[in-house]
Design an enzyme around this catalytic site. Structure first.
Site, PDB file in Angstrom:
ATOM      1  N   ILE A  61      42.524  40.022  40.240  1.00 61.07           N
ATOM      2  CA  ILE A  61      41.620  40.968  40.878  1.00 61.07           C
ATOM      3  C   ILE A  61      40.562  40.122  41.565  1.00 61.07           C
ATOM      4  CG2 ILE A  61      40.305  41.233  38.724  1.00 61.07           C
ATOM      5  CD1 ILE A  61      39.524  44.033  39.608  1.00 61.07           C
ATOM      6  N   SER A  62      40.339  40.356  42.860  1.00 55.68           N
ATOM      7  CA  SER A  62      39.420  39.521  43.635  1.00 55.68           C
ATOM      8  C   SER A  62      37.988  39.655  43.133  1.00 55.68           C
ATOM      9  CB  SER A  62      39.464  39.914  45.113  1.00 55.68           C
ATOM     10  OG  SER A  62      40.735  39.677  45.669  1.00 55.68           O
ATOM     11  N   GLN A  63      37.197  38.595  43.363  1.00 53.61           N
ATOM     12  CA  GLN A  63      35.793  38.659  42.983  1.00 53.61           C
ATOM     13  C   GLN A  63      35.106  39.760  43.790  1.00 53.61           C
ATOM     14  OE1 GLN A  63      34.988  34.606  45.018  1.00 53.61           O
ATOM     15  NE2 GLN A  63      32.962  35.475  44.676  1.00 53.61           N
TER      16      GLN A  63
END
Length: 214
Positions: A61-63
């Protein structure tokens, strides 16, 4: 016990606003969407940290900042039909669904697609459709799209995605090698496609016919 709303508020102020995210609708969407519900139980306390998190099957999950930057770059007004390539946890799709009319999201991994769909349904999202397929081929049956967001790195922009972008539409995609990419904004206009570099990023591979080999 963590107050997740306060954690989201702090995330927005310290990670997004402080780095130039200014679209009020994007900021409000990220205050609202419960990011901690899109990660494993063991990682909930880290859900709002300033870095990506694993979601299984070698995906992440992207920052928060990257999610906000990519979303802001689409300049959504609320009426758009969006194509997302790489559903992952479903978090980015949820943020998009707060800001647009419909979201069509493609995930090549059936396990991730199933989990994301379960989470999104539990949260009551009715304007997101998740499909298991090769994202590099786009979704021809629903094209054209007002906006396309790609959440994985590709050696070149898949031609089917360019073909499925509506005139006046915007596409955001990480382009480069497997170690690092540049985030590219493509704007479709009457005179052709305009490309803008939004900065360096690092994403997992976009696997498919028009991306990396699996």
């Amino acid at each position: 016990m963590i107050n997740f709303q306060k954690a989201r508020d702090r995330m927005v102020e310290t990670q997004l606003v402080s780095r130039g995210i200014h679209d009020r609708r994007v900021l409000e969407a990220m205050r609202k969407v419960p990011r901690h519900l899109f990660v494993d139980e063991a990682l909930k306390e880290q859900a709002h940290s300033d870095h990506p998190l694993p979601i299984g099957d070698k995906q992440t999950i992207s920052q928060p900042y990257i999610v906000a930057l990519m979303t802001q770059s689409l300049e959504l007004q609320g009426h758009e039909k969006i194509l997302e390539i790489g559903t992952g946890s479903g978090y980015q799709a949820a943020v998009l669904a707060e800001l647009a009319e419909r979201v069509f999201s493609i995930e090549r991994n059936p396990n991730l697609a199933y989990r994301a769909n379960q989470t999104l349904q539990k949260l009551g999202y009715k304007n997101i459709i998740v499909r298991v397929a090769d994202g590099t081929l786009g979704w021809p049956d629903e094209a054209p799209f007002d906006a396309i967001l790609v959440t994985a790195g590709t050696p070149k922009i898949p031609q089917p995605l360019l073909d499925q972008l509506a005139e006046g539409g915007r596409l955001v995609v990480p382009v480069g090698d497997r170690l690092a990419q540049e985030l590219v904004l493509v704007e479709s206009g009457p005179e052709g496609m305009k490309h803008t570099n939004l900065g360096g990023v690092r994403f997992v591979d976009l696997v498919g016919k028009w991306g990396w080999e699996g």
